[in-house]
Motif scaffolding. Sequence first.
Motif, PDB file in Angstrom:
ATOM      1  N   ALA A   1       7.293   3.410   2.521  1.00  0.00           N
ATOM      2  CA  ALA A   1       7.246   2.079   3.131  1.00  0.00           C
ATOM      3  C   ALA A   1       6.829   2.172   4.590  1.00  0.00           C
ATOM      4  N   VAL A   2       7.398   3.130   5.321  1.00  0.00           N
ATOM      5  CA  VAL A   2       7.038   3.312   6.732  1.00  0.00           C
ATOM      6  C   VAL A   2       5.562   3.664   6.848  1.00  0.00           C
ATOM      7  N   ARG A   3       5.104   4.600   6.054  1.00  0.00           N
ATOM      8  CA  ARG A   3       3.705   5.026   6.101  1.00  0.00           C
ATOM      9  C   ARG A   3       2.769   3.851   5.822  1.00  0.00           C
ATOM     10  N   ALA A   4       3.113   3.028   4.834  1.00  0.00           N
ATOM     11  CA  ALA A   4       2.255   1.895   4.474  1.00  0.00           C
ATOM     12  C   ALA A   4       2.164   0.877   5.614  1.00  0.00           C
ATOM     13  N   VAL A   5       3.299   0.518   6.201  1.00  0.00           N
ATOM     14  CA  VAL A   5       3.282  -0.459   7.291  1.00  0.00           C
ATOM     15  C   VAL A   5       2.536   0.104   8.492  1.00  0.00           C
ATOM     16  N   GLU A   6       2.812   1.359   8.840  1.00  0.00           N
ATOM     17  CA  GLU A   6       2.132   1.967   9.987  1.00  0.00           C
ATOM     18  C   GLU A   6       0.619   2.033   9.774  1.00  0.00           C
ATOM     19  N   SER A   7       0.195   2.281   8.560  1.00  0.00           N
ATOM     20  CA  SER A   7      -1.237   2.341   8.254  1.00  0.00           C
ATOM     21  C   SER A   7      -1.899   0.982   8.446  1.00  0.00           C
ATOM     22  N   ILE A   8      -1.265  -0.062   7.964  1.00  0.00           N
ATOM     23  CA  ILE A   8      -1.817  -1.413   8.120  1.00  0.00           C
ATOM     24  C   ILE A   8      -1.816  -1.821   9.590  1.00  0.00           C
ATOM     25  N   ALA A   9      -0.707  -1.558  10.286  1.00  0.00           N
ATOM     26  CA  ALA A   9      -0.626  -1.904  11.711  1.00  0.00           C
ATOM     27  C   ALA A   9      -1.699  -1.166  12.515  1.00  0.00           C
ATOM     28  N   LYS A  10      -1.939   0.086  12.163  1.00  0.00           N
ATOM     29  CA  LYS A  10      -3.001   0.845  12.837  1.00  0.00           C
ATOM     30  C   LYS A  10      -4.364   0.203  12.565  1.00  0.00           C
ATOM     31  N   GLY A  11      -4.577  -0.225  11.334  1.00  0.00           N
ATOM     32  CA  GLY A  11      -5.823  -0.900  10.989  1.00  0.00           C
ATOM     33  C   GLY A  11      -6.018  -2.189  11.768  1.00  0.00           C
TER      34      GLY A  11
ATOM     35  N   ILE B   1      10.303   0.990  -4.569  1.00  0.00           N
ATOM     36  CA  ILE B   1       9.484   1.889  -5.374  1.00  0.00           C
ATOM     37  C   ILE B   1       8.509   2.664  -4.483  1.00  0.00           C
ATOM     38  N   GLY B   2       9.010   3.137  -3.355  1.00  0.00           N
ATOM     39  CA  GLY B   2       8.209   3.960  -2.456  1.00  0.00           C
ATOM     40  C   GLY B   2       7.234   3.203  -1.579  1.00  0.00           C
ATOM     41  N   TYR B   3       7.401   1.886  -1.446  1.00  0.00           N
ATOM     42  CA  TYR B   3       6.447   1.082  -0.692  1.00  0.00           C
ATOM     43  C   TYR B   3       7.187  -0.048   0.002  1.00  0.00           C
ATOM     44  N   MET B   4       6.499  -0.753   0.904  1.00  0.00           N
ATOM     45  CA  MET B   4       7.085  -1.937   1.516  1.00  0.00           C
ATOM     46  C   MET B   4       7.287  -3.001   0.443  1.00  0.00           C
TER      47      MET B   4
END
Length: 155
Positions: free
Chosen positions: A103-113, A63-66
Motif C-alpha cells: 500500500a505504501v509503495r503504491a501511494v508513493e508511486s502515484i504521488a511521485k508521478g 490485499i497488499g494494496y491501498m
Amino acid sequence: MARLLVVHHTPSPTTQSMLESVLEGAHNDEIEGVEVVVRAALTASSPDLLRADAVVLGTPANIGYMSGALKKFFDETYYPCMADTAGLPYALYVHGNSDTTGAVRAVESIAKGMSWTQHRPPVTVTGELTAADREALWELGAVTALAALGDSVTP
C-alpha cells in the motif's frame, strides 16, 4: 487561509482512530491560519485537491494494496490535477493487519508521478494501535498542517 486536505478511507475502528489522531494534530491550537478539510476518499474531488496547500492520505492495506476508495480518488484526480499540484506536500498513514508495504509503495508511486513532495515518512501500523502510534499520527497531522502554511518546523 492555507488549506490542509485530509483524504481517508476508514472502514475499521483502527483506521477511524488513526484519522482522529491525525485530525487532533492538525487542529493543534498552536497552529493558526490553516483550514482542515476532511473528505472520505470516495467523495474527495479534483476541486478539493486543487484548493489544497498540503494533503494527508489515509488508507488500510487491502490485499497488499491501498484501498479501492483511495485508488478511485487517484484515478479521478491524477490527470486533472497533476500539473497544478506539482510540489504539493503530502503525508500518508496506513493500517494493515500484517503488512503495509504494498500500500505504501503504491501511494508513493502515484504521488511521485504527480510530482508531490513527501513531507514526512509514512506512519504505518500493523495490528493494534499503540500510544506511540497515536503520537506519531498526531505529529503527522500537525507538521502537515504546518506544511500547508509553507512551514517545515515541527511544533
